[in-house]
Design a protein around this motif. Sequence first.
Motif, PDB file in Angstrom:
ATOM      1  N   TRP A   3      -6.088  -3.439  -5.716  1.00 61.70           N
ATOM      2  CA  TRP A   3      -4.809  -2.754  -5.883  1.00 61.70           C
ATOM      3  C   TRP A   3      -4.719  -1.944  -7.166  1.00 61.70           C
ATOM      4  O   TRP A   3      -3.973  -0.952  -7.232  1.00 61.70           O
ATOM      5  N   GLN A  56      -8.605   4.972   1.211  1.00 62.16           N
ATOM      6  CA  GLN A  56      -7.770   6.164   1.320  1.00 62.16           C
ATOM      7  C   GLN A  56      -8.669   7.366   1.550  1.00 62.16           C
ATOM      8  O   GLN A  56      -9.549   7.669   0.741  1.00 62.16           O
ATOM      9  N   ILE A  80      -9.439  -1.627   0.064  1.00 67.58           N
ATOM     10  CA  ILE A  80      -8.355  -0.661   0.244  1.00 67.58           C
ATOM     11  C   ILE A  80      -8.998   0.710   0.350  1.00 67.58           C
ATOM     12  O   ILE A  80      -9.822   1.091  -0.486  1.00 67.58           O
ATOM     13  N   GLN A 130      -2.912   4.852   2.741  1.00 64.86           N
ATOM     14  CA  GLN A 130      -3.858   3.792   2.394  1.00 64.86           C
ATOM     15  C   GLN A 130      -3.906   2.725   3.483  1.00 64.86           C
ATOM     16  O   GLN A 130      -2.894   2.445   4.136  1.00 64.86           O
ATOM     17  N   TRP A 182      -6.639   0.103  -8.481  1.00 65.20           N
ATOM     18  CA  TRP A 182      -7.083   1.482  -8.281  1.00 65.20           C
ATOM     19  C   TRP A 182      -6.159   2.228  -7.321  1.00 65.20           C
ATOM     20  O   TRP A 182      -6.072   3.464  -7.362  1.00 65.20           O
ATOM     21  N   ALA A 183      -5.504   1.492  -6.431  1.00 64.66           N
ATOM     22  CA  ALA A 183      -4.665   2.108  -5.401  1.00 64.66           C
ATOM     23  C   ALA A 183      -3.371   2.681  -5.959  1.00 64.66           C
ATOM     24  O   ALA A 183      -2.748   3.539  -5.340  1.00 64.66           O
ATOM     25  N   GLU A 184      -2.973   2.217  -7.130  1.00 64.80           N
ATOM     26  CA  GLU A 184      -1.697   2.619  -7.707  1.00 64.80           C
ATOM     27  C   GLU A 184      -1.675   4.106  -8.076  1.00 64.80           C
ATOM     28  O   GLU A 184      -0.736   4.828  -7.711  1.00 64.80           O
ATOM     29  N   MET A 216      -6.625   6.292  -6.809  1.00 64.30           N
ATOM     30  CA  MET A 216      -7.019   6.593  -5.439  1.00 64.30           C
ATOM     31  C   MET A 216      -6.213   7.763  -4.860  1.00 64.30           C
ATOM     32  O   MET A 216      -6.797   8.691  -4.281  1.00 64.30           O
ATOM     33  N   CYS A 237     -11.895   7.358  -0.884  1.00 64.82           N
ATOM     34  CA  CYS A 237     -11.825   6.320  -1.913  1.00 64.82           C
ATOM     35  C   CYS A 237     -11.831   4.931  -1.291  1.00 64.82           C
ATOM     36  O   CYS A 237     -11.074   4.665  -0.349  1.00 64.82           O
ATOM     37  N   LEU A 288       0.822  -1.201   0.000  1.00 68.39           N
ATOM     38  CA  LEU A 288       0.000   0.000   0.000  1.00 68.39           C
ATOM     39  C   LEU A 288       0.859   1.254   0.000  1.00 68.39           C
ATOM     40  O   LEU A 288       1.981   1.269   0.498  1.00 68.39           O
ATOM     41  N   ARG A 310      -5.601  -1.316   4.388  1.00 66.73           N
ATOM     42  CA  ARG A 310      -6.269  -2.524   3.886  1.00 66.73           C
ATOM     43  C   ARG A 310      -7.224  -3.000   4.986  1.00 66.73           C
ATOM     44  O   ARG A 310      -6.815  -3.305   6.103  1.00 66.73           O
TER      45      ARG A 310
END
Length: 325
Positions: A71, A40, A38, A22, A73-75, A78, A88, A18, A24
Amino acid sequence: MSRAVLNRDYKMRVPYELKQGQSRLFHELPSGLNMEVIFQKGLDHKVPGERRERSENPPLVFIHGSFHAAWCWAEHWMPFFAQRGYDCYAVSLLGQGESDVPAGSVAGSLQTHGGDVADFIRKEIRLPPVLLGHSFGGLIVQYYIANTRNGQFLEMESFYPNLAGAVLVCSVPPSGNSGLVWRYLFSKPVAAFKVTRSLAAKAFQTSLPLCKETFFSASMEDHLVLRYQKLLTESSRMPLFDLRKLNASLPMPSVPCPSVDVLVLGANDDFIVDAEGLNETGRFYGVSPVCVEGAAHDMMLDCSWEKGAKEILSWLSGLNRQELM
């Protein structure tokens, strides 16, 4: 929902680390299975040039497609939206990412995946969110829209929680993927063979060039493609759907004059969803689709990820202005 970072063994052999800010989390579904989320939080300060405060922005809930998980979207997306005041949430559907695996040979159906997303929103999201879905995740979002109170065929207690809006990103159209396949077979037989080999035979997992051609722009650097290839390979421990049963349940039921504002967003260099598929989705919701130049199917991971994010941000700003009127 447990508000703690992951404290058990990873299900993915290549776990996603993460980014700062962020968390989890795990949402327990009525089945007793846990769904990875995930999260944020949006920043509280104003962004220069924007009028609205973070607390007035609708939460964003992201739904991935096949071979992906939260993940993806987290890269990039987000952090982008959180910096602009949006809370998010990205879920990993059952059998994907770090979520639990259900019994059976496939992860679920439109009904079960849609119900899991609705359960999460009903129990954990305070304001009506904007639901964003990519590829087959876009089809789940379409099913969700059909099951909100603007649906025509449900009893009141069956309605899903209301949405502030929906974004369909390189989405499978309402009729499913069979039309895409047939058009490719007749107009682009080589591309059809590559898509089938890449996705149905999962050759994208072992061929770096094929992985790049399927999901990313030609200008994407190989070391990034290799990193995402590993995560894509590990993300899906079972098929998201039984495609035969899925296509038999389609097309999506029509929702006359849906009260949910929908953005249909496509990519000019999409190797999977063609222009006709994008236009079909736009016609279904009575909107003009937006096609992002120089972007590939995995728009949220592509080297040009910011182009799609900015299109969505512009649309969200218009959505917020409508609420103020």
